[in-house]
Design an enzyme around this catalytic site. Structure first.
Site, mmCIF file in Angstrom:
data_model
loop_
_atom_site.group_PDB
_atom_site.id
_atom_site.type_symbol
_atom_site.label_atom_id
_atom_site.label_comp_id
_atom_site.label_asym_id
_atom_site.label_seq_id
_atom_site.Cartn_x
_atom_site.Cartn_y
_atom_site.Cartn_z
ATOM 1 N N HIS A 74 141.448 42.896 -91.704
ATOM 2 C CA HIS A 74 141.546 44.349 -91.606
ATOM 3 C C HIS A 74 142.875 44.715 -90.944
ATOM 4 O O HIS A 74 143.571 43.854 -90.411
ATOM 5 C CB HIS A 74 140.362 44.927 -90.796
ATOM 6 C CG HIS A 74 140.258 44.386 -89.410
ATOM 7 N ND1 HIS A 74 139.286 43.490 -89.023
ATOM 8 C CD2 HIS A 74 141.019 44.596 -88.322
ATOM 9 C CE1 HIS A 74 139.463 43.179 -87.753
ATOM 10 N NE2 HIS A 74 140.507 43.832 -87.302
HETATM 11 C C1 T46 Z 1 140.550 42.945 -84.352
HETATM 12 C C2 T46 Z 1 140.359 41.467 -84.290
HETATM 13 C C3 T46 Z 1 141.484 40.729 -83.627
HETATM 14 C C4 T46 Z 1 132.098 46.518 -81.390
HETATM 15 O O1 T46 Z 1 130.963 47.042 -81.407
HETATM 16 N N1 T46 Z 1 132.967 46.837 -80.390
HETATM 17 C C5 T46 Z 1 134.212 46.292 -80.325
HETATM 18 O O2 T46 Z 1 134.981 46.609 -79.397
HETATM 19 C C6 T46 Z 1 134.605 45.348 -81.346
HETATM 20 C C7 T46 Z 1 135.982 44.708 -81.300
HETATM 21 C C8 T46 Z 1 133.715 45.038 -82.336
HETATM 22 N N2 T46 Z 1 132.473 45.627 -82.347
HETATM 23 C C9 T46 Z 1 131.517 45.251 -83.406
HETATM 24 C C10 T46 Z 1 131.907 45.618 -84.816
HETATM 25 C C11 T46 Z 1 131.216 44.561 -85.645
HETATM 26 O O3 T46 Z 1 129.889 44.943 -85.885
HETATM 27 O O4 T46 Z 1 131.404 43.825 -83.399
HETATM 28 C C12 T46 Z 1 131.190 43.347 -84.709
HETATM 29 C C13 T46 Z 1 132.218 42.288 -85.082
HETATM 30 O O5 T46 Z 1 133.500 42.933 -85.238
HETATM 31 P P1 T46 Z 1 134.542 42.495 -86.359
HETATM 32 O O6 T46 Z 1 133.827 42.005 -87.554
HETATM 33 O O7 T46 Z 1 135.524 43.616 -86.544
HETATM 34 O O8 T46 Z 1 135.249 41.250 -85.630
HETATM 35 P P2 T46 Z 1 136.620 40.514 -86.008
HETATM 36 O O9 T46 Z 1 136.667 39.288 -85.176
HETATM 37 O O10 T46 Z 1 136.773 40.378 -87.472
HETATM 38 O O11 T46 Z 1 137.764 41.543 -85.501
HETATM 39 C C14 T46 Z 1 137.955 41.766 -84.121
HETATM 40 C C15 T46 Z 1 138.127 43.259 -83.836
HETATM 41 O O12 T46 Z 1 136.991 43.992 -84.345
HETATM 42 C C16 T46 Z 1 139.370 43.817 -84.462
HETATM 43 O O13 T46 Z 1 139.647 45.105 -83.939
HETATM 44 O O14 T46 Z 1 141.683 43.409 -84.469
HETATM 45 O O15 T46 Z 1 139.117 41.079 -83.684
#
Ligand code: T46
Length: 135
Positions: free
Chosen positions: A49
């Protein structure tokens, strides 16, 4: 595309090491959120993303992983993050992917704003359109 690392000073003595992260000092924005990612699987990449406005600094405080950064014109692959004193700046509108996590990897991320799902662009074609100002 320039990949911006931030090297943090290590305050070390015979007791061990200490690193301090401070907004507008060694972190180039106001820190509104900190999150960490751990218990990762080597073969399961994450990210995929970009953020419309969020700026972030990622630090592997234990173990290591690789990043891909993509500004829509140029991709830089296999950026290694493997040291607690090395931060990777992830600017807004940079598509990013994380992969090749070591078993012990703990990735801590400092963010310039609160969590807001509407700031994410999770579709690559949409990201490219955004970059071209078509959306
Ligand atoms: C990024 C990379 C480096 C939350 O509820 N609060 C939060 O502060 C974050 C970061 C995530 N979430 C929830 C959203 C999803 O349901 O946690 C779940 C996993 O998030 P995501 O699939 O976006 O995780 P990554 O590892 O793909 O991405 C993360 C960050 O979301 C993103 O901002 O830049 O790490």
């Amino acid at each position: 595309m320039e990949v911006k690392f931030i090297e943090f000073d290590i305050k070390g003595d015979e007791r061990g090491k200490l690193i301090a992260l401070e907004q507008f000092k060694n972190i180039p924005f106001e820190i509104k959120r900190v999150y960490y990612i751990y218990n990762l699987k080597n073969n399961i990449p994450r990210g995929f993303h970009a953020h419309k406005n969020l700026q972030q600094v990622a630090i592997c405080i234990r173990g290591g992983c690789k990043f891909l950064l993509d500004n829509g014109k140029e991709k830089v692959k296999d950026i290694i993050l493997d040291s607690p004193n090395k931060g990777l700046f992830i600017d807004k509108m940079i598509w990013h992917e994380m992969y090749d996590f070591s078993e012990d990897c703990v990735l801590i991320v400092l963010a310039s704003d609160y969590y807001d799902e509407s700031d994410y662009i999770r579709d690559y074609e949409e990201f490219l359109k955004f970059q071209k100002g078509e959306e």
